[in-house]
Design a protein around this motif. Structure first.
Motif, PDB file in Angstrom:
ATOM      1  N   ASN A 138       0.863  -1.177   0.000  1.00 42.66           N
ATOM      2  CA  ASN A 138       0.000   0.000   0.000  1.00 42.66           C
ATOM      3  C   ASN A 138       0.900   1.227   0.000  1.00 42.66           C
ATOM      4  O   ASN A 138       1.616   1.432   0.961  1.00 42.66           O
ATOM      5  CB  ASN A 138      -0.906   0.009   1.225  1.00 42.66           C
ATOM      6  CG  ASN A 138      -1.999   1.051   1.131  1.00 42.66           C
ATOM      7  OD1 ASN A 138      -2.361   1.481   0.046  1.00 42.66           O
ATOM      8  ND2 ASN A 138      -2.513   1.460   2.263  1.00 42.66           N
ATOM      9  N   PRO A 139       0.954   2.014  -1.070  1.00 41.39           N
ATOM     10  CA  PRO A 139       0.019   1.979  -2.191  1.00 41.39           C
ATOM     11  C   PRO A 139       0.271   0.783  -3.118  1.00 41.39           C
ATOM     12  O   PRO A 139       1.375   0.278  -3.217  1.00 41.39           O
ATOM     13  CB  PRO A 139       0.278   3.293  -2.919  1.00 41.39           C
ATOM     14  CG  PRO A 139       1.627   3.734  -2.510  1.00 41.39           C
ATOM     15  CD  PRO A 139       1.891   3.140  -1.165  1.00 41.39           C
TER      16      PRO A 139
ATOM     17  N   LEU B 283      -2.623  -7.530  -1.476  1.00 40.84           N
ATOM     18  CA  LEU B 283      -3.225  -8.597  -0.681  1.00 40.84           C
ATOM     19  C   LEU B 283      -3.844  -7.997   0.576  1.00 40.84           C
ATOM     20  O   LEU B 283      -3.218  -7.198   1.276  1.00 40.84           O
ATOM     21  CB  LEU B 283      -2.176  -9.638  -0.284  1.00 40.84           C
ATOM     22  CG  LEU B 283      -1.586 -10.450  -1.421  1.00 40.84           C
ATOM     23  CD1 LEU B 283      -0.481 -11.360  -0.902  1.00 40.84           C
ATOM     24  CD2 LEU B 283      -2.664 -11.278  -2.118  1.00 40.84           C
ATOM     25  N   ILE B 284      -5.083  -8.407   0.837  1.00 37.45           N
ATOM     26  CA  ILE B 284      -5.782  -7.985   2.041  1.00 37.45           C
ATOM     27  C   ILE B 284      -5.875  -9.206   2.950  1.00 37.45           C
ATOM     28  O   ILE B 284      -6.475 -10.217   2.582  1.00 37.45           O
ATOM     29  CB  ILE B 284      -7.185  -7.449   1.718  1.00 37.45           C
ATOM     30  CG1 ILE B 284      -7.073  -6.207   0.834  1.00 37.45           C
ATOM     31  CG2 ILE B 284      -7.962  -7.165   2.995  1.00 37.45           C
ATOM     32  CD1 ILE B 284      -8.391  -5.700   0.306  1.00 37.45           C
TER      33      ILE B 284
ATOM     34  N   GLY C 134      -6.551   6.393  -7.119  1.00 34.61           N
ATOM     35  CA  GLY C 134      -7.083   7.209  -6.040  1.00 34.61           C
ATOM     36  C   GLY C 134      -7.066   6.476  -4.725  1.00 34.61           C
ATOM     37  O   GLY C 134      -6.304   5.536  -4.524  1.00 34.61           O
ATOM     38  N   VAL C 135      -7.934   6.879  -3.846  1.00 35.56           N
ATOM     39  CA  VAL C 135      -8.040   6.297  -2.512  1.00 35.56           C
ATOM     40  C   VAL C 135      -9.314   5.468  -2.449  1.00 35.56           C
ATOM     41  O   VAL C 135     -10.381   5.909  -2.890  1.00 35.56           O
ATOM     42  CB  VAL C 135      -8.058   7.403  -1.437  1.00 35.56           C
ATOM     43  CG1 VAL C 135      -8.275   6.812  -0.055  1.00 35.56           C
ATOM     44  CG2 VAL C 135      -6.768   8.211  -1.482  1.00 35.56           C
ATOM     45  N   PHE C 136      -9.196   4.267  -1.924  1.00 36.43           N
ATOM     46  CA  PHE C 136     -10.318   3.356  -1.790  1.00 36.43           C
ATOM     47  C   PHE C 136     -10.372   2.860  -0.353  1.00 36.43           C
ATOM     48  O   PHE C 136      -9.359   2.792   0.335  1.00 36.43           O
ATOM     49  CB  PHE C 136     -10.166   2.154  -2.733  1.00 36.43           C
ATOM     50  CG  PHE C 136     -10.194   2.537  -4.180  1.00 36.43           C
ATOM     51  CD1 PHE C 136     -11.370   2.503  -4.897  1.00 36.43           C
ATOM     52  CD2 PHE C 136      -9.037   2.956  -4.820  1.00 36.43           C
ATOM     53  CE1 PHE C 136     -11.399   2.879  -6.229  1.00 36.43           C
ATOM     54  CE2 PHE C 136      -9.055   3.328  -6.157  1.00 36.43           C
ATOM     55  CZ  PHE C 136     -10.236   3.292  -6.854  1.00 36.43           C
TER      56      PHE C 136
ATOM     57  N   GLU D 179     -15.004  -4.398   9.814  1.00 32.45           N
ATOM     58  CA  GLU D 179     -13.921  -3.436   9.976  1.00 32.45           C
ATOM     59  C   GLU D 179     -13.633  -2.796   8.625  1.00 32.45           C
ATOM     60  O   GLU D 179     -13.865  -3.393   7.586  1.00 32.45           O
ATOM     61  CB  GLU D 179     -12.645  -4.116  10.488  1.00 32.45           C
ATOM     62  CG  GLU D 179     -12.734  -4.565  11.925  1.00 32.45           C
ATOM     63  CD  GLU D 179     -11.380  -4.988  12.477  1.00 32.45           C
ATOM     64  OE1 GLU D 179     -10.349  -4.466  12.017  1.00 32.45           O
ATOM     65  OE2 GLU D 179     -11.379  -5.848  13.371  1.00 32.45           O
ATOM     66  N   PHE D 180     -13.078  -1.552   8.650  1.00 32.78           N
ATOM     67  CA  PHE D 180     -12.692  -0.816   7.452  1.00 32.78           C
ATOM     68  C   PHE D 180     -11.179  -0.597   7.424  1.00 32.78           C
ATOM     69  O   PHE D 180     -10.558  -0.463   8.474  1.00 32.78           O
ATOM     70  CB  PHE D 180     -13.330   0.583   7.434  1.00 32.78           C
ATOM     71  CG  PHE D 180     -14.746   0.612   6.971  1.00 32.78           C
ATOM     72  CD1 PHE D 180     -15.042   0.691   5.619  1.00 32.78           C
ATOM     73  CD2 PHE D 180     -15.776   0.604   7.884  1.00 32.78           C
ATOM     74  CE1 PHE D 180     -16.353   0.746   5.200  1.00 32.78           C
ATOM     75  CE2 PHE D 180     -17.095   0.653   7.470  1.00 32.78           C
ATOM     76  CZ  PHE D 180     -17.373   0.731   6.128  1.00 32.78           C
ATOM     77  N   ARG D 181     -10.601  -0.500   6.232  1.00 30.87           N
ATOM     78  CA  ARG D 181      -9.207  -0.092   6.018  1.00 30.87           C
ATOM     79  C   ARG D 181      -9.137   0.708   4.723  1.00 30.87           C
ATOM     80  O   ARG D 181     -10.100   0.796   3.969  1.00 30.87           O
ATOM     81  CB  ARG D 181      -8.263  -1.299   5.925  1.00 30.87           C
ATOM     82  CG  ARG D 181      -8.143  -2.130   7.183  1.00 30.87           C
ATOM     83  CD  ARG D 181      -7.311  -1.428   8.239  1.00 30.87           C
ATOM     84  NE  ARG D 181      -7.148  -2.231   9.420  1.00 30.87           N
ATOM     85  CZ  ARG D 181      -7.910  -2.183  10.490  1.00 30.87           C
ATOM     86  NH1 ARG D 181      -8.923  -1.347  10.537  1.00 30.87           N
ATOM     87  NH2 ARG D 181      -7.683  -2.948  11.523  1.00 30.87           N
ATOM     88  N   LEU D 182      -7.958   1.264   4.414  1.00 29.69           N
ATOM     89  CA  LEU D 182      -7.748   2.170   3.284  1.00 29.69           C
ATOM     90  C   LEU D 182      -6.752   1.579   2.298  1.00 29.69           C
ATOM     91  O   LEU D 182      -5.733   1.027   2.706  1.00 29.69           O
ATOM     92  CB  LEU D 182      -7.212   3.490   3.822  1.00 29.69           C
ATOM     93  CG  LEU D 182      -6.796   4.548   2.821  1.00 29.69           C
ATOM     94  CD1 LEU D 182      -8.013   5.308   2.337  1.00 29.69           C
ATOM     95  CD2 LEU D 182      -5.812   5.492   3.475  1.00 29.69           C
ATOM     96  N   ILE D 183      -7.033   1.710   0.974  1.00 28.82           N
ATOM     97  CA  ILE D 183      -6.112   1.349  -0.099  1.00 28.82           C
ATOM     98  C   ILE D 183      -5.774   2.628  -0.847  1.00 28.82           C
ATOM     99  O   ILE D 183      -6.666   3.387  -1.207  1.00 28.82           O
ATOM    100  CB  ILE D 183      -6.733   0.386  -1.129  1.00 28.82           C
ATOM    101  CG1 ILE D 183      -7.133  -0.935  -0.494  1.00 28.82           C
ATOM    102  CG2 ILE D 183      -5.788   0.150  -2.305  1.00 28.82           C
ATOM    103  CD1 ILE D 183      -7.885  -1.863  -1.453  1.00 28.82           C
TER     104      ILE D 183
END
Length: 93
Positions: free
Chosen positions: A17-18, A24-25, A72-74, A85-89
């Motif tokens: 990330n980026p 992989l998540i 961009g940002v996802f 839960e949330f996370r950022l890519i």
């Protein structure tokens, strides 16, 4: 109890990330179950939904840049039953 379930359910930050071509998540489940991964763009628009047959313990899902609509940002969300839960890519070249 619900508190111990949420502590055993964990969504990890994507690697790398980026991302450039793919990322992989990782996530940890307290037991084998189906989970849902949702990816959203910065405005909150749903980009993709993936149903995952997860095993107990650590799991990974691959996300490819070609599946994202633009750079961009996802945000990504993993949901198992009522726990999520949330996370950022961050996607850039």
């Amino acid at each position: 109890n619900g508190e111990s379930l949420s502590k055993e359910f964990e969504l990890h930050q994507n690697i790398p990330n980026p991302l450039k071509e793919e990322t992989l998540i990782g996530f940890t489940l307290p037991n084998a179950t189906t989970a849902t991964l949702r990816v959203f763009d910065i405005s909150g628009k749903l980009i993709s939904i993936t149903e995952i047959d997860g095993s107990k313990g650590y799991n990974e899902v691959k996300v490819e840049s070609k599946d994202l609509i633009s750079k961009g940002v996802f945000y990504y969300q993993l949901k198992k039953e009522v726990v999520f839960e949330f996370r950022l890519i961050h996607y850039k070249l």
